[in-house]
Design a protein around this motif. Structure first.
Motif, short mmCIF file in Angstrom:
data_model
loop_
_atom_site.label_atom_id
_atom_site.label_comp_id
_atom_site.label_asym_id
_atom_site.label_seq_id
_atom_site.Cartn_x
_atom_site.Cartn_y
_atom_site.Cartn_z
N SER A 161 2.28 1.71 -3.45
CA SER A 161 1.26 2.24 -4.36
C SER A 161 1.02 3.72 -4.10
O SER A 161 0.86 4.53 -5.03
CB SER A 161 -0.05 1.46 -4.21
OG SER A 161 0.16 0.09 -4.52
N GLN A 162 1.00 4.07 -2.83
CA GLN A 162 0.76 5.48 -2.46
C GLN A 162 1.92 6.36 -2.94
O GLN A 162 1.72 7.47 -3.43
CB GLN A 162 0.59 5.59 -0.95
CG GLN A 162 0.24 7.01 -0.48
CD GLN A 162 0.02 7.06 1.03
OE1 GLN A 162 0.21 6.08 1.72
NE2 GLN A 162 -0.39 8.21 1.50
N ALA A 187 0.83 -1.21 0.00
CA ALA A 187 0.00 0.00 0.00
C ALA A 187 0.86 1.25 0.00
O ALA A 187 0.56 2.24 -0.70
CB ALA A 187 -0.93 -0.03 1.22
#
Length: 313
Positions: free
Chosen positions: A75-76, A72
């Protein structure tokens, strides 16, 4: 509603199939290891006292959560990088548009400044030309007045000399005086009288342009060609002439080069096909727009003898 709906169930919660399979696999592996070890060891081997620490489901969940968290975050971060790149591209495009707009404005201002400068120079040039034309007109007028005054004085002096000569002869002066008087009269007859009237205006105008530039097709006020100067000189005397040299030399009456008068038109070439014209100003001199090297000059007839002459006046 059933009367047993609010009674808590004593059944154990069902485990998921994946968890049951995992535990079964782990247990089976442990039992197999113990069985192999027992078969290989001595008959009176001591019992195993060490315990094997088995992985727990809790640690597996923690690792999985860490992996999900890391994914995550990646991806961020990628989304953040793409956002920054988009902002940079937008800033670059905006800067390019502003630079283009600024350049267009600068070009417009420069063009306006050039146009204003050209207009100012044109006005200044026109003002100089007007001043020069006024100065030349004043010189021409002064010369015309001077020529008229000189002609009047010459006529008065000639009358007085003639009167004195007649009186001397009537008084019976000696032959030497008569001879001297005859010589003076002969000299006066051979000396060309100064221009007067229209001829004086033509001569004065032509002489006032001496020093101007020669330009093919020029008709003044500061540049001339040969026929343009002759036409303007005659216009100063109120006489209209054609524009082309061979047309000008075809007008009036032909006169001998030995019988020239101020204001006569000199031509080079044939009378009906002349290629150059000028104004005779008296005293064996003429004024003409010669070429781009000399401009408008006053020259002797001997410098470039003409082919012939015509008289308009």
């Amino acid at each position: 509603m059933s009367h047993t709906a609010h009674i808590p169930s004593h059944r154990k919660p069902r485990r998921s199939a994946s968890k049951l399979a995992l535990r079964a696999g782990v247990a089976g592996g442990v039992l197999s290891t113990i069985a192999v070890a027992g078969a290989a060891g001595p008959a009176h081997a001591e019992p195993v006292t060490e315990t094997i620490e088995m992985p727990t489901l809790g640690s597996l969940g923690t690792d999985l959560a860490s992996a999900v968290s890391a994914s995550a975050e990646a991806s961020q971060q990628e989304a953040l990088d793409q956002s920054l790149m988009a902002q940079e591209n937008a800033a670059l495009q905006k800067a390019a548009q502003e630079a283009k707009k600024a350049k267009a404005e600068a070009d417009r201002k420069a063009a306006a400044e050039r146009a204003e400068k050209a207009r100012a120079e044109a006005e200044a040039k026109a003002e100089r030309e007007r001043a020069e034309a006024a100065e030349r007109a004043a010189r021409a007028e002064a010369r015309a007045q001077l020529a008229t005054t000189s002609a009047s004085t010459s006529d008065d002096d000639g009358s007085s000399d003639s009167s004195r000569s007649t009186t001397s002869r009537s008084d019976g002066s000696d032959s030497s005086d008569s001879s001297n008087g005859g010589s003076s009269a002969s000299e006066e007859e051979t000396t060309q009288a100064p221009a007067s009237g229209s001829a004086a205006a033509i001569v004065s105008f032509a002489r006032a342009q001496v020093g101007d530039a020669y330009v093919s097709g020029g008709t003044g006020p500061n540049s001339w060609d040969c026929s343009g100067l002759v036409q303007a000189a005659y216009r100063a005397a109120g006489i209209d002439l054609p524009r082309i040299s061979y047309q000008q030399s075809s007008m009036g009456t032909s006169v001998s080069l030995s019988d020239l008068q101020p204001g006569d038109i000199l031509y080079w070439g044939s009378r009906s096909g002349s290629y150059h014209v000028a104004v005779y100003v008296g005293g064996g001199m003429y004024v003409g727009a010669q070429n781009s090297s000399t401009g408008v000059v006053e020259r002797s007839l001997d410098w470039d003898p003409p082919s012939g002459a015509v008289r308009i006046l």
